[in-house]
Design an enzyme around this catalytic site. Sequence first.
Site, short mmCIF file in Angstrom:
data_model
loop_
_atom_site.label_atom_id
_atom_site.label_comp_id
_atom_site.label_asym_id
_atom_site.label_seq_id
_atom_site.Cartn_x
_atom_site.Cartn_y
_atom_site.Cartn_z
N GLU A 280 4.58 3.93 9.81
CA GLU A 280 5.63 3.01 9.33
C GLU A 280 6.78 3.82 8.78
OE1 GLU A 280 4.04 -0.03 6.71
OE2 GLU A 280 2.21 -0.22 7.88
N GLU B 187 -4.29 -0.43 3.29
CA GLU B 187 -3.99 -0.34 1.85
C GLU B 187 -5.14 -0.74 0.94
OE1 GLU B 187 -0.30 -2.54 1.49
OE2 GLU B 187 0.66 -1.31 3.02
O1 9MR Z 1 7.84 -5.28 7.03
C1 9MR Z 1 6.98 -6.25 6.54
C2 9MR Z 1 7.79 -7.34 5.85
O2 9MR Z 1 8.57 -8.05 6.79
C3 9MR Z 1 6.86 -8.29 5.11
O3 9MR Z 1 7.63 -9.20 4.35
C4 9MR Z 1 5.95 -7.49 4.19
C5 9MR Z 1 4.99 -8.37 3.44
O4 9MR Z 1 4.15 -7.62 2.63
O5 9MR Z 1 5.21 -6.56 4.97
C6 9MR Z 1 6.03 -5.61 5.56
O6 9MR Z 1 5.26 -4.64 6.23
C7 9MR Z 1 4.34 -3.90 5.43
C8 9MR Z 1 3.20 -3.48 6.32
O7 9MR Z 1 2.62 -4.61 6.93
C9 9MR Z 1 2.15 -2.73 5.55
N1 9MR Z 1 2.73 -1.61 4.85
C10 9MR Z 1 3.89 -1.87 4.05
C11 9MR Z 1 4.95 -2.60 4.87
C12 9MR Z 1 6.20 -2.81 4.05
O8 9MR Z 1 5.92 -3.66 2.98
#
Ligand code: 9MR
Length: 375
Positions: free
Chosen positions: A267, A162
Site C-alpha cells: 500500500e 493489521e
Molecule cells: O483506502 C481505504 C479507504 O478508502 C477506506 O476509507 C479506509 C477505511 O479504513 O481503508 C483504506 O484502506 C486501508 C487498507 O484497507 C488497510 N490499510 C490501511 C489503508 C488506509 O487506511
Amino acid sequence: MMNKIAKLSLITFSVCCFLSCNENKAKQETTKETTTLKDAFKDNFQIGVAINQHQINESDTTSAKLIANEFSSLSPENNLKWMYIHPQPDVFNFEQPDKYVALGNKHNMQVVGHTLVWHSQLGEWVNQIKDSTEMIAHLENHINTIVSRYKGKIDDWDVVNEALNEDGTLRESIFLEILGEGYLERAYKLAAKADPDAALAYNDYNLTKPEKREGAIRLVKQLQAAGAKIDGIGMQGHWSLNGPSIEEIEESIIAYSELGIKVMITELDITVLPNPWDLEGAEVSQNFEGSEKMNPYPEGLPDSVQVQLAERYEEIFKLFLKHEDKIDRVTFWGLNDGNSWLNNWPIDGRTNYPLLFDRNQNAKMAYDRIVALKK
Ligand code: 9MR
C-alpha cells in the site's frame, strides 16, 4: 589524395551513420514514450495499484487505460472488505468483487484479495457474536465462500490484516476476544484449504518499526510452527517524505525475507503534508482542522516539494531494486492523487499529492525518476 571509390565509400558510410544514429535516437524517443511502469520493472517485481469502485466499473476511460497499461497487479481498495462483501450473516454481495476479479483476469494481471480478516470495516453483525462455536462457523463460511469462489482467479490473499499493536502484541479485536490467538492459524488454514495455490500474506502498517517488526516476525513464526501456509508479508508503505529511513526499510525487508517468505510492498503512498502527531502537544488534529498550516498546498504542489517527492520515490525504488530477489510486488494505494485516501486522513478535506499520477492523470516527476532507474 583520396580516390573516387574511397570518397564514395566515405560518403556512403557517413550517410549510413547519420541514418542509423537518427534511427537510434528515434528508437530511444519511442522507448521513452512507450515505457510503462509494468514494462520498466517487468524483470524485477509486479507493479500494482489499488482501485476503487469507480475504476472497477471502468467508468472513466483515461483511468481504465492507465490501469491496464501501467500496472501488472490489482488490489481492491475497499470492495472485498467484510462489510461490503458479507454485510449480513447469510448475505454475500459479489457484484463488485466479481467485476473486480474479471477486470484483473481480463488484463492478465496478478489479482490480490484484500482482505479476509480485519477488525475494521467489519460487518456490524460480526461484532455482536458472543460465542466461539458461532464465530468459528461464520469465519469458516466467510473464508470458504469467498476464497473458493475466486479459486484460481485471485492469486494473492491478504488473509489477516493489521492484527498487531504498535508494540508488537496482538490487537484487541472480536476475533482475538472470542477465539484467542488461534484465530490467526485458523484463518490461514481455512484459506489454504479453499485455494491451495493462492499465495497467503499477513499485511500491516508500520512494519519498519522495530517493536512491531519483532511482533510480525513472531506472528509469522507461530504460523509456520503451527503448520499454517504463509507465503508473504505485506509491508503497507504508508510513508512520508522523511520516514521511515531507507535503513529501517532495508533492515525490515531483509528480516522478513529471512523467514523464508516473500516481501510485498502492498500500500505504497508518500504523504507530503504535515502530520498533526509530529507537532507538539496532544489533540492537535482538532485544532488544526481546516487550517492553512495543515493544508499548505490546496492550489498545487510547489516545484521544490515535487522534487523532494521524486527523490524520495527514487531512493525507495533504488532500495527495492537492490532487494528485488526478496520482493514480489510493489502496489500503489490509489491510481492518482485525486483518488488517495490521504486527502481525508488524518484530517478531512486536505489536498495531498502522494502518488505517481496527478489529478489530471498525468505522470509526475516521481514517475519519470523511478522509470529512469531502469534505463
Ligand atoms: O483506502 C481505504 C479507504 O478508502 C477506506 O476509507 C479506509 C477505511 O479504513 O481503508 C483504506 O484502506 C486501508 C487498507 O484497507 C488497510 N490499510 C490501511 C489503508 C488506509 O487506511
